[in-house]
Each structure stands twice: as structure tokens, then as C-alpha cells.
Design an enzyme around this catalytic site. Structure first.
Site, short mmCIF file in Angstrom:
data_model
loop_
_atom_site.label_atom_id
_atom_site.label_comp_id
_atom_site.label_asym_id
_atom_site.label_seq_id
_atom_site.Cartn_x
_atom_site.Cartn_y
_atom_site.Cartn_z
N LYS A 112 3.97 7.79 -2.23
CA LYS A 112 3.09 6.74 -1.68
C LYS A 112 2.26 7.16 -0.39
O LYS A 112 2.34 6.29 0.07
CB LYS A 112 4.56 5.65 -1.32
CG LYS A 112 4.91 5.65 -2.62
CD LYS A 112 4.30 4.86 -3.50
CE LYS A 112 5.70 4.58 -5.57
NZ LYS A 112 5.26 3.33 -5.70
C1 PLP Z 1 9.42 9.45 -6.61
C2 PLP Z 1 8.36 7.51 -7.80
N1 PLP Z 1 8.39 8.81 -8.96
C3 PLP Z 1 7.27 8.14 -9.41
C4 PLP Z 1 7.01 6.23 -9.71
C5 PLP Z 1 6.45 5.36 -10.65
O1 PLP Z 1 5.20 5.17 -10.08
P1 PLP Z 1 4.24 3.99 -10.49
O2 PLP Z 1 4.43 2.71 -9.54
O3 PLP Z 1 3.01 4.22 -9.51
O4 PLP Z 1 4.45 4.52 -11.75
C6 PLP Z 1 7.65 5.60 -8.41
C7 PLP Z 1 7.40 4.28 -7.82
O5 PLP Z 1 6.40 4.10 -8.63
C8 PLP Z 1 8.23 6.71 -7.72
O6 PLP Z 1 8.63 6.46 -6.42
N1 LIG Z 2 8.54 2.74 -7.36
C1 LIG Z 2 7.76 1.59 -6.13
C2 LIG Z 2 7.56 0.84 -6.41
C3 LIG Z 2 6.76 -0.23 -6.09
O1 LIG Z 2 5.94 0.09 -6.96
P1 LIG Z 2 4.15 0.36 -6.08
O2 LIG Z 2 3.68 1.48 -6.10
O3 LIG Z 2 3.66 -1.45 -6.74
O4 LIG Z 2 4.67 -0.15 -4.65
C4 LIG Z 2 8.97 2.09 -5.18
O5 LIG Z 2 9.57 3.10 -4.87
O6 LIG Z 2 8.30 0.98 -4.44
#
Ligand code: PLP
Ligand SMILES: N[C@@H](CCOP(=O)(O)O)C(=O)O
Length: 462
Positions: A112
Site C-alpha cells: 500500500k
Molecule cells: C498484504 C495484502 N495482500 C493482499 C491484499 C489484497 O490486495 P487487493 O485488495 O488490492 O486485492 C491486501 C489488501 O487488500 C493486503 O494488505
Molecule cells: N487489504 C486492505 C483493504 C482495503 O483495500 P484498499 O486497497 O481498497 O485500500 C487493507 O489492508 O486495508
């Protein structure tokens, strides 16, 4: 660059407007009206360039001149200077044709940071220029929250409210959020799950009266800038293993689908991607939809990969919009019916999805098994989310000759439960976080009720 809603009935916005908002007023999500196109030559020229330079080239068309080049380069440079690895997102070779793209070298140890370091600076830039104050509301299953706080805490024009599910994030994840004591940072533990938190954030965009005119901005991947910044590492990784002269494939641990949707955008811009593998934990709606055309909500399960404990996957709507040839009315109808019960994707869009995407779901026992197995074979200690990707790449890849790049989405130090259950002592936190577990925490617990949350936000903003 102009942005349109996936439901086809909201005003068209420019880049600045789209970044300073969240959901579209018709309940949809914004996407570019036209995809920028890169030639094979343009991709080839990116091989070997510093990450920040690739980032500038890939994102520039989306910004459409609304931030001047010098400023945009500075925002990018500052964002990626916070990463602890010179390559920003290093690529490790696991075996002859399987690579791990490490996205966790930023300040909060998850992918993120790649987008939220930049988004915080872009928001600061636009709000400063407008001399405007705003409120951020974000929902987190553990990682977005701390990355958003870290990206936005120094922005004087913002109050940031992050909703996390009470007792459902790891201790490290919670403390990365709740030990930030700046006056503009507000943590709310919701007595519910991530879907409850995300639904309240979305409902707050739909009716913003509680803010009496103050602007509300999203930091979740419903904000287009999150997707835009994530497109970059697909390009950087692909050209590092030989694109555009050869095709590459990606496996992505997925839940809210913002990460993988960014890869899809890279492909639409011309990157030669052969296959995307969607990896899920036991919350397998994406896998069920792809494999069985079962687009229905099951009860959310708490797993060893808690950041992927999500049922309602926001960005799948953006993919459906493309699969339905950008028919906003059809997407709106499908998603309204989805909220009411199970729906099926129509034959043609489903076939289009299946031509490019495969999927695989991994349960908790398998996550443990994979952490052990991957360490034994590669020497890498995977976090539980990356472990889902590792297994999915093994089981669902279309062929062994196309390089497969699995996205490592978080550092194992964030998820002691899974790592210890796999028989390891735990991974050490970086030196900058050595006292994380003893720092003072501040957060409030609220019921999963929209009125209570909105009242809290209205009362606590500056
Ligand atoms: C460590 C981790 N891996 C995978 C995901 C999944 O990613 P996305 O929500 O973009 O599909 C998340 C959060 O969403 C995450 O925090
Ligand atoms: N896995 C995410 C959930 C939120 O997803 P986002 O990519 O839409 O911000 C988290 O860790 O908060």
C-alpha cells in the site's frame, strides 16, 4: 485526462477532481475515459531506468498536465525516497522462471505504501493550491490504514479517519495505526468486519451532509490515484524480465482487487501480459466467480491472511465495466442485484475474463504449509498473503515457459501468528519500529452504525 464512472451516470471529472473525491455520485468508481497507449519501443526504453523515472513516464498520461512535470517528478522522488531498498520494489528470482516482486520496503511494510506515499503528497499539493481543508475516511483490513496515515499525517489540510475491524487486524498492524498520535489522525475500531467498515465509508460518500460542506476524500483503492501508482510496478517488473520482447504473467494475492486491477490497466496500456492469476484466501468470492460463475456473498471468515478478509471486492466493479464493454447501465444493474443476492455474470463477459484470468483459493492450513515449503525451497520467509500467491502461481499458471511474477504484498514481520504457526520465531521488525509494541496507543471503539461513525467524524475534525 477525463475520468468516467463505471455506472455511467455521474459527471465526468479531470485528474484533480477525481483524486479529490472517492466514489462517483452514481455509486460507481472512476476510470480513465481512454487508456493511454505505450509502444513496444517506449516499454523497451524503460528497462534499467530508476523506479522513479519509470513511475513518471507511466503515470504522466493519467495526470494529463494537471501537475507540472517538475512538481510531479519531485512528488515521485520524495515518495520513493522513503523506501528502504534502492530498487524500491526489488525483484527476486525464486527458480528458473518464477520471480517474487517485493512490494514491502516502504514505511509500513506493505504494498500500500507504493501508492499511498504518492497519494498523500498529491493531495497535499492540490489542497494547498486550493487553500482548502478536507476529511479523509478510509476502511482497512490492516494495511491500507497505516500506509494512509503515514502518507497523510504531515498534511495540515487533512483530517484522516481510519476504520479498522476491532480485534481482527494483527497487533503490529493495529499499533502501526494507533500509535500515531498526531492531532489530525483518528483511529476507529469498528465492532464489525472490514465489509461493514467499507460499507460505511461508501455510504458516507453517497450522502455527505454530515460534513456540512467539507470535502470528503477516499484513500482506499476506490480512489483512482491508488490504481494509477500501482500500474508502475507491473511495468517495472515486466521490463526487468524481458518485456516487451517476451510475455510475462503475474500472480496477485487479491481481495479488494485494486492491486490486480492496476496490472490489468498496465496490460490495456500495451504491456504484454499473458495471464493474471488471482490468489484468494478462504474468502474466495473472486475465485468462485471466475471458476463457477458464483458471484455471491458468503459470510466473511477470519483467516491467517487478515488483510484479505474481504467479501465485497470494490475494484471488481472496474473489471466488470471493462468485461461488459463499458456498459455502465449493465454494471449498475448487476451490482444492485449482487447486493440483494447471488447473480451470474453474462456469458460473453465471463468468457472474456476467463481468457485472461485464472484463480486459486488457499485455506489457512495451506498457508502454513506454503510458508514452510517456500522457506525450504527458496530461503524466503513469506508473509501469509504472499503465501496464497505462491501456491496459486504453482497451481494455476498456464505454462512454465512464460516468466511468472508473484507479488509479495507484505513483510512477514506484520503477521506473527502465521509465521509462528509455521514454526518460525517470527520475523524482526525494522529498527525504526523496535519500540512499536510498547508505544502509547490511541483509538476509539464504535459500533458498526453509520450514524455513530458520522457523528464521530463530524465532531472530531478540525
Ligand atoms: C498484504 C495484502 N495482500 C493482499 C491484499 C489484497 O490486495 P487487493 O485488495 O488490492 O486485492 C491486501 C489488501 O487488500 C493486503 O494488505
Ligand atoms: N487489504 C486492505 C483493504 C482495503 O483495500 P484498499 O486497497 O481498497 O485500500 C487493507 O489492508 O486495508
Amino acid at each position: 485526462m477525463r475520468y468516467i464512472s463505471t455506472r455511467g451516470a455521474a459527471p465526468v471529472l479531470n485528474f484533480e477532481e477525481v483524486v479529490l473525491t472517492g466514489m462517483a455520485s452514481d455509486g460507481g468508481l472512476y476510470v480513465p475515459e481512454q487508456m493511454p497507449q505505450f509502444s513496444a519501443e517506449q516499454f523497451a526504453e524503460m528497462a534499467g531506468l530508476p523506479y522513479a523515472e519509470i513511475a513518471f513516464r507511466v503515470m504522466k498520461p493519467f495526470v494529463g498536465g494537471e501537475i507540472d512535470d517538475t512538481t510531479f517528478r519531485r512528488l515521485i522522488d520524495e515518495s520513493y525516497a522513503t523506501f528502504k531498498h534502492d530498487a524500491v520494489v526489488p525483484l527476486k528470482q525464486l527458480d528458473s522462471n518464477h520471480y517474487l516482486l517485493e512490494l514491502f520496503h516502504g514505511p509500513t511494510l506493505a504494498f500500500k505504501d507504493v501508492a499511498l506515499q504518492l497519494l498523500g503528497r498529491i493531495l497535499d499539493h492540490f489542497l494547498e493550491k486550493r487553500d482548502e481543508k478536507a476529511v479523509i475516511m478510509g476502511a482497512t483490513s490492516g494495511d491500507t490504514g497505516s500506509a494512509a496515515i503515514e502518507g497523510c499525517r504531515h498534511c495540515d489540510n487533512l483530517d484522516i479517519f481510519i476504520l479498522h475491524p476491532h480485534n481482527r487486524v494483527s497487533a503490529v498492524q493495529r499499533r502501526q495505526m494507533t500509535t500515531v498520535l498526531d492531532g489530525n489522525v483518528h483511529n476507529i475500531a469498528i465492532e464489525g468486519n472490514f465489509d461493514d467498515a467499507q460499507a460505511m465509508v461508501k455510504a458516507s460518500f453517497a450522502d455527505q451532509n454530515f460534513l456540512e460542506g467539507t470535502r470528503l476524500i477516499a484513500v482506499n483503492s476506490i480512489n483512482w490515484a491508488r490504481i494509477m501508482a500501482q500500474v508502475v510496478y507491473y511495468v517495472a517488473a515486466a521490463v526487468a524480465v524481458g518485456a516487451p520482447h517476451r510475455e510475462v504473467s503475474f500472480t496477485v494475492p487479491s481481495a479488494n482487487f485494486g492491486n490486480l486491477f492496476a496490472g490489468y490497466i498496465a496490460r490495456r496500456m500495451g504491456l504484454p501480459v499473458k495471464q493474471f492469476v488471482i490468489a484468494t484466501n478462504a474468502n474466495d468470492i473472486l475465485h468462485r466467480t471466475l471458476a463457477d460463475n458464483d458471484f455471491s456473498k458468503h459470510e466473511l471468515q477470519a483467516t491467517l491472511a487478515p488483510s484479505m478478509d474481504i467479501v465485497v471486492s470494490s475494484n471488481f466493479e472496474r473489471l466488470l465495466f471493462e468485461a461488459y464493454d463499458r456498459d455502465g447501465a449493465a454494471v449498475a444493474d448487476l451490482l444492485v442485484r449482487f447486493q440483494q443476492g447471488a447473480v451470474e455474470i453474462d456469458d460473453a463477459p465471463l468468457a472474456a475474463l476467463r481468457a485472461l484470468f485464472s484463480s486459486y483459493s488457499v485455506d489457512d492450513d495451506t498457508i502454513i504449509e506454503v510458508i514452510q515449503e517456500a522457506f525450504e525451497h527458496t530461503g524466503e520467509l513469506l508473509d501469509p498473503h504472499t503465501a496464497t500467491g505462491y501456491r496459486a502461481a504453482q497451481r494455476a499458471r498456464a505454462d512454465a515457459t512464460t516468466p511468472m511474477i508473484t507479488l509479495a504484498t507484505a513483510h512477514p514481520a506484520k503477521f506473527e501468528d502465521a509465521v509462528v504457526r509455521a514454526g518460525f520465531e517470527g520475523a524482526p521488525l525494522p529498527e525504526t519500529m523496535h519500540d512499536l509494541m510498547t508505544r502509547e496507543e490511541r483509538y476509539d471503539v464504535l459500533p458498526a452504525e453509520l450514524g455513530a461513525v458520522q457523528q464521530y467524524v463530524a465532531a472530531n475534525r478540525h
